[in-house]
Design a protein around this motif. Sequence first.
Motif, PDB file in Angstrom:
ATOM      1  N   LEU A   8       0.573  -0.880   0.274  1.00 55.47           N
ATOM      2  CA  LEU A   8       0.104   0.392  -0.216  1.00 55.47           C
ATOM      3  C   LEU A   8       0.905   0.982  -0.045  1.00 55.47           C
ATOM      4  O   LEU A   8       0.549   2.363  -0.299  1.00 55.47           O
ATOM      5  N   SER A   9       2.154   1.314   0.414  1.00 58.08           N
ATOM      6  CA  SER A   9       3.262   2.171  -0.018  1.00 58.08           C
ATOM      7  C   SER A   9       4.188   2.639   0.135  1.00 58.08           C
ATOM      8  O   SER A   9       4.863   0.698   1.055  1.00 58.08           O
ATOM      9  N   GLU A  10       4.967   2.850  -0.446  1.00 55.18           N
ATOM     10  CA  GLU A  10       6.863   2.291  -0.247  1.00 55.18           C
ATOM     11  C   GLU A  10       7.263   2.635   1.258  1.00 55.18           C
ATOM     12  O   GLU A  10       8.073   1.825   0.697  1.00 55.18           O
ATOM     13  N   HIS A  11       7.171   3.527   1.772  1.00 54.10           N
ATOM     14  CA  HIS A  11       7.244   3.843   3.065  1.00 54.10           C
ATOM     15  C   HIS A  11       7.067   1.585   4.498  1.00 54.10           C
ATOM     16  O   HIS A  11       7.755   2.235   5.199  1.00 54.10           O
ATOM     17  N   LEU A  12       6.696   1.373   3.518  1.00 53.68           N
ATOM     18  CA  LEU A  12       5.722   0.098   4.432  1.00 53.68           C
ATOM     19  C   LEU A  12       6.139  -1.184   4.600  1.00 53.68           C
ATOM     20  O   LEU A  12       5.900  -2.043   4.087  1.00 53.68           O
ATOM     21  N   GLU A  13       8.170  -1.164   4.174  1.00 55.94           N
ATOM     22  CA  GLU A  13       8.659  -2.223   3.688  1.00 55.94           C
ATOM     23  C   GLU A  13       8.954  -3.295   4.937  1.00 55.94           C
ATOM     24  O   GLU A  13       8.022  -2.834   5.967  1.00 55.94           O
ATOM     25  N   TRP A  14       8.616  -4.522   4.575  1.00 58.96           N
ATOM     26  CA  TRP A  14       9.260  -4.800   6.388  1.00 58.96           C
ATOM     27  C   TRP A  14       9.584  -4.674   7.062  1.00 58.96           C
ATOM     28  O   TRP A  14      10.726  -4.777   7.084  1.00 58.96           O
ATOM     29  N   ASP A  15       9.286  -4.380   8.656  1.00 58.86           N
ATOM     30  CA  ASP A  15       9.874  -4.263   9.379  1.00 58.86           C
ATOM     31  C   ASP A  15       9.813  -2.646   9.288  1.00 58.86           C
ATOM     32  O   ASP A  15      11.161  -2.703  10.605  1.00 58.86           O
ATOM     33  N   SER A  16       9.279  -1.847   8.996  1.00 62.98           N
ATOM     34  CA  SER A  16       9.483  -0.675   9.252  1.00 62.98           C
ATOM     35  C   SER A  16       8.712   0.382  10.380  1.00 62.98           C
ATOM     36  O   SER A  16       7.993  -0.507  10.597  1.00 62.98           O
ATOM     37  N   ILE A  17       9.317   1.457  10.223  1.00 58.70           N
ATOM     38  CA  ILE A  17       8.427   2.562  11.388  1.00 58.70           C
ATOM     39  C   ILE A  17       6.815   2.195  11.215  1.00 58.70           C
ATOM     40  O   ILE A  17       5.823   2.286  12.106  1.00 58.70           O
ATOM     41  N   PRO A  18       6.515   3.016  10.083  1.00 59.53           N
ATOM     42  CA  PRO A  18       5.544   2.546  10.008  1.00 59.53           C
ATOM     43  C   PRO A  18       4.625   1.580   9.457  1.00 59.53           C
ATOM     44  O   PRO A  18       3.520   1.671  10.019  1.00 59.53           O
ATOM     45  N   MET A  19       4.868   0.378   8.950  1.00 62.00           N
ATOM     46  CA  MET A  19       4.481  -0.361   9.179  1.00 62.00           C
ATOM     47  C   MET A  19       4.182  -0.842  10.773  1.00 62.00           C
ATOM     48  O   MET A  19       3.065  -1.682  11.332  1.00 62.00           O
ATOM     49  N   THR A  20       5.569  -1.116  11.663  1.00 67.11           N
ATOM     50  CA  THR A  20       5.097  -1.090  13.178  1.00 67.11           C
ATOM     51  C   THR A  20       4.156  -0.148  13.875  1.00 67.11           C
ATOM     52  O   THR A  20       3.164  -0.398  14.264  1.00 67.11           O
ATOM     53  N   TRP A  21       4.254   0.829  12.951  1.00 64.20           N
ATOM     54  CA  TRP A  21       3.249   2.058  13.930  1.00 64.20           C
ATOM     55  C   TRP A  21       1.327   1.496  13.218  1.00 64.20           C
ATOM     56  O   TRP A  21       0.795   1.665  14.369  1.00 64.20           O
ATOM     57  N   LEU A  22       1.114   1.181  11.903  1.00 59.19           N
ATOM     58  CA  LEU A  22      -0.323   1.211  11.607  1.00 59.19           C
ATOM     59  C   LEU A  22      -0.396  -0.136  11.438  1.00 59.19           C
ATOM     60  O   LEU A  22      -1.710  -0.028  11.838  1.00 59.19           O
ATOM     61  N   LEU A  23       0.613  -0.865  12.269  1.00 52.01           N
ATOM     62  CA  LEU A  23       0.076  -2.446  12.392  1.00 52.01           C
ATOM     63  C   LEU A  23      -0.505  -2.778  14.707  1.00 52.01           C
ATOM     64  O   LEU A  23      -0.178  -3.765  14.328  1.00 52.01           O
ATOM     65  N   PHE A  24      -0.053  -1.290  14.659  1.00 52.22           N
ATOM     66  CA  PHE A  24      -0.420  -1.799  16.573  1.00 52.22           C
ATOM     67  C   PHE A  24       0.727  -2.188  16.471  1.00 52.22           C
ATOM     68  O   PHE A  24       0.395  -2.437  18.553  1.00 52.22           O
ATOM     69  N   LYS A  25       1.757  -2.737  16.653  1.00 50.96           N
ATOM     70  CA  LYS A  25       3.244  -4.016  16.966  1.00 50.96           C
ATOM     71  C   LYS A  25       3.463  -3.125  17.786  1.00 50.96           C
ATOM     72  O   LYS A  25       4.240  -3.780  19.230  1.00 50.96           O
ATOM     73  N   LYS A  26       3.301  -1.481  18.588  1.00 45.56           N
ATOM     74  CA  LYS A  26       3.413  -1.487  20.235  1.00 45.56           C
ATOM     75  C   LYS A  26       3.229  -0.384  19.951  1.00 45.56           C
ATOM     76  O   LYS A  26       2.498   0.746  19.359  1.00 45.56           O
ATOM     77  N   HIS A  27       2.416  -0.319  21.667  1.00 48.05           N
ATOM     78  CA  HIS A  27       1.854   0.228  22.250  1.00 48.05           C
ATOM     79  C   HIS A  27       2.430   1.722  22.138  1.00 48.05           C
ATOM     80  O   HIS A  27       2.808   1.365  22.947  1.00 48.05           O
ATOM     81  N   LYS A  28       1.469   2.844  22.327  1.00 47.57           N
ATOM     82  CA  LYS A  28       2.052   3.720  22.902  1.00 47.57           C
ATOM     83  C   LYS A  28       0.574   4.853  23.242  1.00 47.57           C
ATOM     84  O   LYS A  28      -0.572   5.262  22.836  1.00 47.57           O
ATOM     85  N   LEU A  29       0.768   5.388  24.881  1.00 48.21           N
ATOM     86  CA  LEU A  29      -0.335   5.991  24.766  1.00 48.21           C
ATOM     87  C   LEU A  29      -0.206   7.547  24.287  1.00 48.21           C
ATOM     88  O   LEU A  29       1.129   8.266  25.163  1.00 48.21           O
TER      89      LEU A  29
END
Length: 442
Positions: A8-29
């Motif tokens: 969906l995006s050139e920035h969503l390569e495997w294990d990227s920051i945006p991928m982690t962000w959009l898939l909620f792999k890291k919780h953040k309040l």
Amino acid sequence: MQVPFSSLSEHLEWDSIPMTWLLFKKHKLAVPQRGEWRMLLMDMRMKVPEVTGAVLASSEVIKMLSALQQPAMLITDYVAENFVLGSGWAFMGGLPELEGSANERFAGLQRFRFMTFLDSGRVTNISCIEVRPGLIAFVRVEELSGRLNRTFWGIVDKEAEMVEDSGMSIDHRGCDMCYSSKGKCEARLCEDEQYFADLWNSRMVLKLGLQPRWKTLEFFTHWFSGTWTIPVADLEPVKVLTTCYRAGAEFESALLAVVQDEVLGVHPPRSSFRTVKYVREAVKYFVDLEEGDPPLLGADLLSDFDSEGAQSLSGQEVLSPALPKNVCGICGAKFKRNYEAKRHRETVHEKLRENKCSFCGRTFSQKGHLNEHIRVTHRENNVHSCHVCGKKFGVKSKMTRHVATVHENRRTFKCEMCNQWYKEKAYLKRHMLSQHGAALVS
């Protein structure tokens, strides 16, 4: 046919920051903080024709996507060279207040994430929200012109990172001239192209002349504000009126709800009773007095309000004559012994701090806390120091917990429903209740 979510995006390569962000792999309040174009309230009001609504209501995918079509508070979290990441709070059922009155349909907040990037002079935004454990709904919106957007939506498996279901539509913005004269704007018949050319040019100024400010929420105001028509197969289309706010009554009410929700997510339930949520209960008490309605709270409780006016008061609990002495009549906390409940009321609700340090003048709610303070701070007897930062503790167990949670970042309490980890059991309890509606079984 399944496709990788990263496509969906050139920035969503495997294990990227945006991928982690959009898939909620890291919780953040992330409690919102005021700043130039750091926060934005996007109020979306949908008009769904009756027949179209009946068809959409039968679609499980559309139901899951509906969370991303609610009014939302947005904040910018991270700005990189070629993309921006942000957090959002969707107001399920609409904003908590509508035209100065409480919205009875408001059903709480749901967190989501978004990412924005520039590609070939056009901005793309991807928003993601977890609709079920392991299942993410997303909406990708690309600007095509001043008038048109391409919207690509779908459901993605969080673990496999594959799109399970998807669809696409071309959405068009209605012009003010058509709506003022005819009440609607047909994209194929409207000739008012100059209006949209001007709008496109103003967005190009943000993208080309004021970088990186186009990456902030200022661009969203120029992009999404207005009335949009969303086609639904062969059915009558859906109309969406989007209004963006940076200030005003709607903005302040929404921000209040978001900050309250985040505070309750950070702090355990027992220590977070003093939140904005309960101010309205207190205000209602005084309004009822002015209107002549019978009061719900005992007069002896009025002294419990502190200088911030944020106090948890439950009329039902206060009026109960059979309330045991080991139960707090204000917040309902239960204790094994009566004196523990009394100490809780004095230190937590009445905020009595009668134990004063003779060395530095600092006050404490309990004498034991004062003695530990003197021993650690002033006499340095039997002190346990953190080997990382040097912070001192009077009890070894406190120092061990400090090292584990602060420096080693250990999270030993896991949510079995969504695999989020917490450092305190009380935090996990709060998460279970707020996010899954379930009590933690000890």
